[in-house]
Write a protein that holds these residues in place. Structure first.
Motif, PDB file in Angstrom:
ATOM      1  N   GLY A  75      39.808 -21.028 -22.108  1.00 64.95           N
ATOM      2  CA  GLY A  75      39.142 -20.008 -22.921  1.00 64.95           C
ATOM      3  C   GLY A  75      37.800 -19.603 -22.335  1.00 64.95           C
ATOM      4  N   CYS A  76      37.066 -20.561 -21.797  1.00 67.50           N
ATOM      5  CA  CYS A  76      35.776 -20.243 -21.170  1.00 67.50           C
ATOM      6  C   CYS A  76      35.971 -19.413 -19.910  1.00 67.50           C
ATOM      7  CB  CYS A  76      35.018 -21.525 -20.853  1.00 67.50           C
ATOM      8  SG  CYS A  76      34.344 -22.306 -22.327  1.00 67.50           S
ATOM      9  N   ALA A  77      37.005 -19.701 -19.155  1.00 72.56           N
ATOM     10  CA  ALA A  77      37.291 -18.896 -17.964  1.00 72.56           C
ATOM     11  C   ALA A  77      37.625 -17.464 -18.367  1.00 72.56           C
ATOM     12  CB  ALA A  77      38.442 -19.513 -17.173  1.00 72.56           C
ATOM     13  N   ALA A 123      36.408 -43.749 -33.686  1.00 68.99           N
ATOM     14  CA  ALA A 123      37.011 -44.522 -34.775  1.00 68.99           C
ATOM     15  C   ALA A 123      38.106 -45.457 -34.267  1.00 68.99           C
ATOM     16  CB  ALA A 123      37.580 -43.584 -35.834  1.00 68.99           C
ATOM     17  N   ALA A 124      38.740 -45.093 -33.152  1.00 69.98           N
ATOM     18  CA  ALA A 124      39.815 -45.918 -32.583  1.00 69.98           C
ATOM     19  C   ALA A 124      39.257 -46.917 -31.559  1.00 69.98           C
ATOM     20  CB  ALA A 124      40.863 -45.030 -31.926  1.00 69.98           C
ATOM     21  N   ASP A 125      37.962 -47.207 -31.641  1.00 71.71           N
ATOM     22  CA  ASP A 125      37.294 -48.139 -30.725  1.00 71.71           C
ATOM     23  C   ASP A 125      37.395 -47.700 -29.268  1.00 71.71           C
ATOM     24  OD1 ASP A 125      36.365 -49.822 -32.741  1.00 71.71           O
ATOM     25  OD2 ASP A 125      38.220 -50.991 -32.758  1.00 71.71           O
ATOM     26  N   ARG A 126      37.376 -46.389 -29.047  1.00 75.59           N
ATOM     27  CA  ARG A 126      37.371 -45.822 -27.693  1.00 75.59           C
ATOM     28  C   ARG A 126      36.108 -44.999 -27.536  1.00 75.59           C
ATOM     29  NH1 ARG A 126      42.266 -43.860 -25.285  1.00 75.59           N
ATOM     30  NH2 ARG A 126      40.989 -44.338 -23.495  1.00 75.59           N
ATOM     31  N   ALA A 127      34.976 -45.629 -27.852  1.00 72.06           N
ATOM     32  CA  ALA A 127      33.685 -44.936 -27.858  1.00 72.06           C
ATOM     33  C   ALA A 127      33.332 -44.382 -26.483  1.00 72.06           C
ATOM     34  CB  ALA A 127      32.579 -45.862 -28.364  1.00 72.06           C
ATOM     35  N   ARG A 128      33.620 -45.126 -25.431  1.00 73.47           N
ATOM     36  CA  ARG A 128      33.302 -44.626 -24.087  1.00 73.47           C
ATOM     37  C   ARG A 128      34.080 -43.357 -23.768  1.00 73.47           C
ATOM     38  NH1 ARG A 128      32.727 -49.794 -20.134  1.00 73.47           N
ATOM     39  NH2 ARG A 128      34.118 -50.706 -21.634  1.00 73.47           N
ATOM     40  N   THR A 129      35.345 -43.335 -24.141  1.00 79.17           N
ATOM     41  CA  THR A 129      36.159 -42.137 -23.920  1.00 79.17           C
ATOM     42  C   THR A 129      35.634 -40.987 -24.764  1.00 79.17           C
ATOM     43  OG1 THR A 129      38.073 -43.543 -23.488  1.00 79.17           O
ATOM     44  CG2 THR A 129      38.521 -41.226 -23.948  1.00 79.17           C
ATOM     45  N   GLY A 130      35.259 -41.276 -26.019  1.00 77.70           N
ATOM     46  CA  GLY A 130      34.691 -40.249 -26.891  1.00 77.70           C
ATOM     47  C   GLY A 130      33.394 -39.690 -26.334  1.00 77.70           C
ATOM     48  N   LEU A 131      32.542 -40.564 -25.815  1.00 78.29           N
ATOM     49  CA  LEU A 131      31.287 -40.103 -25.218  1.00 78.29           C
ATOM     50  C   LEU A 131      31.543 -39.309 -23.939  1.00 78.29           C
ATOM     51  CD1 LEU A 131      28.968 -43.186 -25.813  1.00 78.29           C
ATOM     52  CD2 LEU A 131      28.827 -40.938 -26.892  1.00 78.29           C
ATOM     53  N   ALA A 132      32.551 -39.710 -23.176  1.00 75.80           N
ATOM     54  CA  ALA A 132      32.905 -38.956 -21.966  1.00 75.80           C
ATOM     55  C   ALA A 132      33.330 -37.541 -22.350  1.00 75.80           C
ATOM     56  CB  ALA A 132      34.007 -39.673 -21.200  1.00 75.80           C
ATOM     57  N   LEU A 133      34.172 -37.434 -23.372  1.00 77.91           N
ATOM     58  CA  LEU A 133      34.600 -36.116 -23.846  1.00 77.91           C
ATOM     59  C   LEU A 133      33.403 -35.328 -24.381  1.00 77.91           C
ATOM     60  CD1 LEU A 133      36.889 -34.110 -24.497  1.00 77.91           C
ATOM     61  CD2 LEU A 133      37.101 -35.254 -26.719  1.00 77.91           C
ATOM     62  N   LEU A 134      32.527 -35.999 -25.110  1.00 82.01           N
ATOM     63  CA  LEU A 134      31.357 -35.353 -25.690  1.00 82.01           C
ATOM     64  C   LEU A 134      30.467 -34.739 -24.612  1.00 82.01           C
ATOM     65  CD1 LEU A 134      29.888 -34.965 -28.451  1.00 82.01           C
ATOM     66  CD2 LEU A 134      28.619 -37.042 -27.902  1.00 82.01           C
ATOM     67  N   GLY A 135      30.285 -35.426 -23.506  1.00 83.49           N
ATOM     68  CA  GLY A 135      29.458 -34.906 -22.427  1.00 83.49           C
ATOM     69  C   GLY A 135      30.198 -33.977 -21.482  1.00 83.49           C
ATOM     70  N   LEU A 136      31.455 -34.280 -21.225  1.00 84.25           N
ATOM     71  CA  LEU A 136      32.242 -33.515 -20.255  1.00 84.25           C
ATOM     72  C   LEU A 136      32.544 -32.098 -20.733  1.00 84.25           C
ATOM     73  CD1 LEU A 136      33.751 -33.712 -17.526  1.00 84.25           C
ATOM     74  CD2 LEU A 136      35.757 -34.478 -18.824  1.00 84.25           C
ATOM     75  N   THR A 137      32.884 -31.942 -21.990  1.00 84.58           N
ATOM     76  CA  THR A 137      33.296 -30.628 -22.496  1.00 84.58           C
ATOM     77  C   THR A 137      32.232 -29.550 -22.316  1.00 84.58           C
ATOM     78  OG1 THR A 137      34.904 -31.579 -24.021  1.00 84.58           O
ATOM     79  CG2 THR A 137      34.105 -29.372 -24.545  1.00 84.58           C
ATOM     80  N   PRO A 138      30.988 -29.756 -22.753  1.00 88.16           N
ATOM     81  CA  PRO A 138      30.013 -28.673 -22.553  1.00 88.16           C
ATOM     82  C   PRO A 138      29.715 -28.410 -21.078  1.00 88.16           C
ATOM     83  CG  PRO A 138      29.012 -30.494 -23.778  1.00 88.16           C
ATOM     84  CD  PRO A 138      30.434 -30.843 -23.562  1.00 88.16           C
ATOM     85  N   LEU A 139      29.712 -29.452 -20.265  1.00 89.92           N
ATOM     86  CA  LEU A 139      29.466 -29.254 -18.830  1.00 89.92           C
ATOM     87  C   LEU A 139      30.572 -28.435 -18.188  1.00 89.92           C
ATOM     88  CD1 LEU A 139      28.145 -32.775 -17.768  1.00 89.92           C
ATOM     89  CD2 LEU A 139      26.833 -30.668 -18.035  1.00 89.92           C
ATOM     90  N   ALA A 141      32.715 -26.484 -19.750  1.00 87.61           N
ATOM     91  CA  ALA A 141      32.738 -25.150 -20.364  1.00 87.61           C
ATOM     92  C   ALA A 141      31.697 -24.229 -19.734  1.00 87.61           C
ATOM     93  CB  ALA A 141      32.513 -25.262 -21.872  1.00 87.61           C
ATOM     94  N   LEU A 142      30.480 -24.700 -19.600  1.00 85.62           N
ATOM     95  CA  LEU A 142      29.423 -23.873 -19.010  1.00 85.62           C
ATOM     96  C   LEU A 142      29.704 -23.570 -17.541  1.00 85.62           C
ATOM     97  CD1 LEU A 142      26.275 -25.496 -20.653  1.00 85.62           C
ATOM     98  CD2 LEU A 142      27.186 -23.203 -21.075  1.00 85.62           C
ATOM     99  N   ALA A 143      30.139 -24.577 -16.795  1.00 88.29           N
ATOM    100  CA  ALA A 143      30.459 -24.353 -15.379  1.00 88.29           C
ATOM    101  C   ALA A 143      31.614 -23.367 -15.230  1.00 88.29           C
ATOM    102  CB  ALA A 143      30.796 -25.677 -14.704  1.00 88.29           C
ATOM    103  N   THR A 144      32.593 -23.464 -16.111  1.00 91.26           N
ATOM    104  CA  THR A 144      33.759 -22.587 -16.022  1.00 91.26           C
ATOM    105  C   THR A 144      33.403 -21.145 -16.359  1.00 91.26           C
ATOM    106  OG1 THR A 144      35.219 -24.426 -16.574  1.00 91.26           O
ATOM    107  CG2 THR A 144      36.105 -22.213 -16.870  1.00 91.26           C
ATOM    108  N   ALA A 149      32.710 -15.763 -14.360  1.00 90.72           N
ATOM    109  CA  ALA A 149      31.921 -14.527 -14.337  1.00 90.72           C
ATOM    110  C   ALA A 149      31.462 -14.222 -12.912  1.00 90.72           C
ATOM    111  CB  ALA A 149      30.720 -14.646 -15.275  1.00 90.72           C
ATOM    112  N   TRP A 150      31.029 -15.236 -12.167  1.00 98.28           N
ATOM    113  CA  TRP A 150      30.557 -15.050 -10.795  1.00 98.28           C
ATOM    114  C   TRP A 150      31.689 -14.524  -9.907  1.00 98.28           C
ATOM    115  CZ3 TRP A 150      31.690 -17.209  -6.014  1.00 98.28           C
ATOM    116  CH2 TRP A 150      30.762 -16.953  -4.998  1.00 98.28           C
ATOM    117  N   VAL A 151      32.864 -15.162  -9.983  1.00101.44           N
ATOM    118  CA  VAL A 151      34.004 -14.732  -9.169  1.00101.44           C
ATOM    119  C   VAL A 151      34.428 -13.313  -9.552  1.00101.44           C
ATOM    120  CG1 VAL A 151      36.474 -15.149  -8.726  1.00101.44           C
ATOM    121  CG2 VAL A 151      34.846 -17.052  -8.649  1.00101.44           C
ATOM    122  N   THR A 152      34.462 -13.031 -10.830  1.00101.68           N
ATOM    123  CA  THR A 152      34.857 -11.695 -11.284  1.00101.68           C
ATOM    124  C   THR A 152      33.875 -10.642 -10.777  1.00101.68           C
ATOM    125  OG1 THR A 152      35.852 -12.676 -13.250  1.00101.68           O
ATOM    126  CG2 THR A 152      35.452 -10.301 -13.298  1.00101.68           C
TER     127      THR A 152
END
Length: 161
Positions: A75-77, A123-139, A141-144, A149-152
């Motif tokens: 969607g960001c692309a 909640a499923a005791d996968r806090a590291r994975t949740g934090l990875a998703l929390l940080g990875l998604t905005p990065l 999304a913004l990079a994409t 836009a740059w390529v276009t």
């Protein structure tokens, strides 16, 4: 006579407009109804596409929500390409941006699914994975969106040369 409040915004007066008649007020509902309608239609379309993606590629319970990340990235692309096209290439109808940008892509990419995925991982005791998703998604999304836009813009500039 009391002086106006220093933060009061004065509106220009038009002798031909009676502000007591709702249809003559600026931004009347009838002016906004088509925009609201196309955003709702686009939002339903985008949400249905997101739901379809979740049905086609379901994430395992407690596993990394790849579908959410891929859908938000795609969607960001698309929004990166779309904004360049409607800003630099094509004089779009006034309802195109609300329909496609706000409606379709707003319904397709959604912060709520991302937030629920993070909460469920924690909640499923996968806090590291949740934090990875929390940080990875905005990065991602913004990079994409920036990359798309740059390529276009490069393609548009190359084609116009």
């Amino acid at each position: 006579m009391k002086p106006p409040h220093p933060l009061a915004v004065s509106e220009p007066t038009d002798p031909d407009v009676d502000r007591g008649i709702p249809a003559q007020r600026p931004g009347a509902w009838r002016d906004q109804a088509p925009v609201v309608a196309v955003v709702a239609l686009g939002g339903a379309t985008g949400a249905a596409a997101r739901y379809g993606a979740a049905l086609c590629w379901p994430s395992q319970t407690g596993g990394f929500p790849w579908t959410t990340l891929v859908v938000n990235t795609a969607g960001c692309a698309v929004i990166g390409v779309f904004m360049v096209v409607i800003s630099d290439v094509w004089a779009a109808h006034r309802l195109v941006r609300p329909f496609f940008g706000t409606g379709v892509l707003g319904g397709f990419t959604t912060f709520s699914t991302y937030a629920v995925d993070v909460q469920q991982l924690v909640a499923a005791d996968r806090a590291r994975t949740g934090l990875a998703l929390l940080g990875l998604t905005p990065l991602v999304a913004l990079a994409t969106v920036w990359s798309a836009a740059w390529v276009t813009r490069r393609i548009v500039t190359w084609r116009q040369a």
